[in-house]
Design a protein around this motif. Structure first.
Motif, short mmCIF file in Angstrom:
data_model
loop_
_atom_site.label_atom_id
_atom_site.label_comp_id
_atom_site.label_asym_id
_atom_site.label_seq_id
_atom_site.Cartn_x
_atom_site.Cartn_y
_atom_site.Cartn_z
N ASP A 39 25.18 -1.68 17.28
CA ASP A 39 24.90 -0.26 17.35
C ASP A 39 23.38 -0.05 17.22
O ASP A 39 22.68 -0.85 16.59
CB ASP A 39 25.62 0.48 16.23
CG ASP A 39 27.12 0.43 16.40
OD1 ASP A 39 27.57 0.50 17.56
OD2 ASP A 39 27.84 0.31 15.39
N THR A 62 28.19 4.67 7.28
CA THR A 62 28.92 4.78 8.54
C THR A 62 30.06 5.78 8.36
O THR A 62 30.75 5.78 7.34
CB THR A 62 29.47 3.42 8.98
OG1 THR A 62 30.33 2.91 7.96
CG2 THR A 62 28.34 2.44 9.23
N THR A 117 23.79 -3.65 13.38
CA THR A 117 23.08 -2.39 13.65
C THR A 117 21.59 -2.68 13.80
O THR A 117 21.02 -3.45 13.03
CB THR A 117 23.29 -1.37 12.52
OG1 THR A 117 24.68 -1.18 12.30
CG2 THR A 117 22.66 -0.03 12.88
N VAL A 132 20.28 2.64 16.19
CA VAL A 132 19.82 3.86 15.51
C VAL A 132 18.38 4.11 15.95
O VAL A 132 17.54 3.20 15.90
CB VAL A 132 19.91 3.72 13.98
CG1 VAL A 132 19.35 4.98 13.31
CG2 VAL A 132 21.35 3.49 13.55
N ILE A 156 25.91 7.45 10.24
CA ILE A 156 25.87 7.08 11.65
C ILE A 156 27.29 6.73 12.08
O ILE A 156 28.14 6.40 11.26
CB ILE A 156 24.91 5.89 11.90
CG1 ILE A 156 25.39 4.65 11.15
CG2 ILE A 156 23.49 6.27 11.52
CD1 ILE A 156 24.61 3.39 11.50
N GLY A 205 23.26 6.94 16.19
CA GLY A 205 22.64 8.06 15.48
C GLY A 205 21.14 8.08 15.73
O GLY A 205 20.57 7.13 16.27
N ALA A 229 25.62 11.04 19.32
CA ALA A 229 25.89 10.64 17.94
C ALA A 229 25.16 11.60 17.01
O ALA A 229 24.39 12.46 17.47
CB ALA A 229 25.43 9.18 17.72
#
Length: 688
Positions: free
Chosen positions: A67, A629, A105, A69, A644, A141, A161
């Motif tokens: 993921d 999360t 992440t 950010v 996120i 996010g 997000a």
């Protein structure tokens, strides 16, 4: 590994759905007739329809993707106020640590500075660019570390997000700013023009500050005058411009203890002063060929009100003609030289001699007029060396020349002196000379110049055009009445109109013709600095920026008497230039850039962008938040934490597809169910 069932129908889906409808009708009919095996018939039809849909088992070998950010860091000018830069650095370090602790992440950091020109903070544009560089399916996010003063909210992207804002600044911050609400670009000299200013306090203003502020006002860098003015009210300020051309008005608020910044405490207004009507008095002592030169020059300018008198008949001439028949109107000497002399911008004596028409007291008025700020031009002819010359009147106290009573007859070519090549009145005129040089003049009054500036010389290098300043006024002497030869094009002529135009404008104190001047113009962030001087190398120019930093710039001589350089301003704001006694003020962009229009950190502007994503708006003053999360669609922020949404993105490494059942097995299942229905309704049904 991941397995899913997919369909590859043998018939079009429309045909299969039609068969489904027909099968449902047949089963309903069997149920209505009471057939005992209706449900077996339905199962057989379902098996056949499933076989037509051709189901298959698809298996994928998947590699999970991390993921992402996104952190957008606001590095604009307003973020350098107070301890916001330190807050930003600490918050970014905390976000990096929190994201690093989350499994699978990654963090992407984008920074945004000041926009080009005066665009302000392009925060949403930076977020959009960062999103465009990443697969949206992986974005879990985004976090904005900013003071909330974004200036492109209409460019906010659609977020996949949660979006969060970590707000710098302090809740107790306050600031005072100066706003120019209305300022004209042009104004008429001598007439007041109204500027509207406003002083505003923002944030949590301490009670001790009070409702009054000290406002300093200066023009063209001169000594400032300070006034006590109210805060929070529109101030109507009447201003009368002191001179023509560009007038730079600077307003400065006194800095208050505890306010965030004084960058928005100053404002610079540039107003071009134009003369409504220039009033010129031209007195010609006698008719001559050059008289029309002055008249044509002054009458060709629509902004000039010319009062011209020519003395056609001297008092000593007695021929019995009644005075009422010699002129249309009488020469109003008392009205012009006593009552209204101060109303004239320029007085020109063209070949005037003392004949008793103007009493000594009137000429004393002219002398006092010059000392008080008036301007006089003496265009001399042969009479200037005679006994009735103006040089022998009270006007001699302000004249920069002395007459020798000698008149030089013979051809000569006017030329610029070394000083004249530097002086703005004559600078560059030699470049306008025709091939072979300027045309000759044929008469000159011999004068000496104990004072003043000799900018042109004539026969035998004698002074021809002399300029001088006397107290507040100016005076000039042209020692020849043959300039009209240039206008007629004799021997190629010369720059008659340009010279007379410059001479008249210098005498009327136009700023662009000042001998000593420091000027600056700004185009974008580039400042062009020009120093005019009739002296030697003026030396370096000191430039003080809006942050108080001082820079010394070396000038290069680009023309005689003109030194210049260009300099790239590091930031927008007001710059003060100083070189010797010369001062100048220039604003790069607005004096208070958009970054400093609103300096109080606030999340109000970003709240409508954050709300649809269910993100959070948290002050860093309360500490850096934890990052957790949360499931998609849930609230993604709380006290001391932001969330996120894991996206579960992956890449398929291998795909295998196999039929769910072989065709013969589908057929056997359908046949078996059909046979069971027949037996249920036949043999077993009859026994029952």
């Amino acid at each position: 590994m991941n397995g899913t069932v997919v369909f590859d129908p043998i018939l079009p889906w429309a045909a299969i759905w039609g068969l489904c409808a027909l099968s449902a009708l047949m089963v309903a009919l069997a149920l209505w007739r009471g057939l005992a095996g209706w449900w077996l018939r339905g199962l057989a039809l379902a098996v056949l329809l499933a076989a037509l849909a051709n189901p298959a088992l698809q298996e994928e070998d998947r590699t999970p993707l991390s993921d992402i950010v996104i952190a957008v860091v606001d590095d604009s000018a307003s973020q350098r106020i107070g301890d916001r830069a330190a807050q930003t650095a600490a918050a970014l370090a905390a976000v990096k640590a929190e994201v690093a602790a989350l499994p699978n992440t990654e963090l992407r950091v984008a920074r945004v500075g000041d926009g080009e020109g005066d665009e302000g903070t392009r925060l949403m544009a930076a977020l959009s660019e960062a999103l465009a560089e990443e697969p949206r399916a992986r974005v879990a996010g985004a976090i904005l570390i900013t003071d909330g003063q974004a200036h492109d909210l209409d460019l906010s992207p659609q977020m996949p997000a949660p979006l969060h804002v970590l707000l710098t600044g302090r809740d107790a911050d306050w600031d005072r700013r100066l706003v120019v609400k209305n300022a004209p670009a042009f104004a008429i000299l001598g007439e007041p023009v109204t500027l509207i200013l406003r002083i505003e306090d923002q944030g949590r203003v301490p009670a001790a500050v009070g409702g009054l502020a000290d406002l300093a006002i200066s023009i063209d860098g001169d000594e400032a005058q300070t006034f006590r003015v109210p805060v929070g009210e529109d101030l109507e300020l009447p201003v009368t411009l002191p001179h023509g051309g560009m007038n730079v008005l600077q307003f400065q608020l006194a800095a208050q203890p505890g306010e965030l910044t004084d960058r928005n405490n100053a404002a610079v207004v540039q107003i071009n002063g134009v003369r409504d009507r220039l009033r010129v008095l031209l007195v010609s002592g006698e008719p001559h060929a050059g008289e029309r030169v002055w008249r044509n020059l002054l009458k060709s300018d629509a902004s000039v009100d010319l009062v011209h008198f020519t003395i056609l008949r001297p008092p000593e001439k007695q021929d019995g003609i009644p005075v009422s028949e010699l002129s249309l109107i009488a020469f109003p000497t008392r009205e012009l030289f006593v009552e209204k002399i101060e109303e004239f911008d320029l007085i020109i004596f063209d070949r005037y001699r003392l004949r008793g028409i103007l009493p000594t007291s009137y000429l004393e008025n002219v002398r006092n007029y010059v000392r008080g700020g008036g301007t006089v031009l003496v265009a001399a002819g042969p009479e200037f060396g005679s006994a009735d010359s103006l040089w022998r009147s009270p006007l001699a106290d302000v004249l920069p020349v002395q007459a020798t009573s000698r008149v030089i007859e013979g051809g000569f070519r006017p030329a610029l002196t070394d000083l004249g090549r530097k002086h703005p009145v004559t600078q560059g005129l030699d470049a306008l000379a025709p091939e072979g040089g300027w045309g000759r003049w044929f008469r000159q009054v011999e004068i000496t110049a104990p004072s003043g500036q000799v900018v042109m010389q004539g026969a035998g290098d004698r002074p021809l055009l002399v300029l001088d300043r006397v107290d507040k006024g100016r005076i000039a002497v042209l020692a020849s009445d043959h300039m009209w030869l240039w206008g007629r094009g004799h021997e190629g002529g010369g720059p008659q109109l340009e010279l007379l135009r410059r001479l008249a404008h210098w005498m009327m104190k136009e700023p662009e013709l000042e001998e000593e001047a420091l000027t600056a113009t700004a185009e974008g962030a580039e400042i062009a600095i020009t120093r005019r001087t009739i002296g030697d190398d003026p030396g370096a120019v000191s430039v003080v920026g809006p942050d108080g930093a001082e820079t010394a710039l070396t000038l290069t001589e680009v023309a005689p008497g003109r030194w210049a350089t260009t300099w790239q301003a590091p930031e927008m704001g007001v710059y003060r230039l100083r070189q010797g006694d010369q001062r100048a003020v220039i604003a790069v962009g607005p004096s208070a850039p958009k970054e400093f229009e609103e300096t109080i950190a606030s999340a109000d502007k970003l709240a409508p962008v954050v709300a649809p994503t269910r993100g959070g708006l948290l002050r860093l003053e309360d500490g850096a938040p934890d990052i957790r999360t949360v499931r998609e669609g849930r609230v993604a922020a709380g006290r001391g934490w932001i969330g996120i949404t894991p996206r579960g993105a992956h890449v398929a490494q291998d795909v295998r597809i196999a039929a769910l059942l072989p065709a013969w097995l589908w057929l056997m299942l359908a046949a078996g169910l059909a046979l069971a229905a027949w037996l249920r309704e036949g043999r077993f049904g009859s026994r029952a």
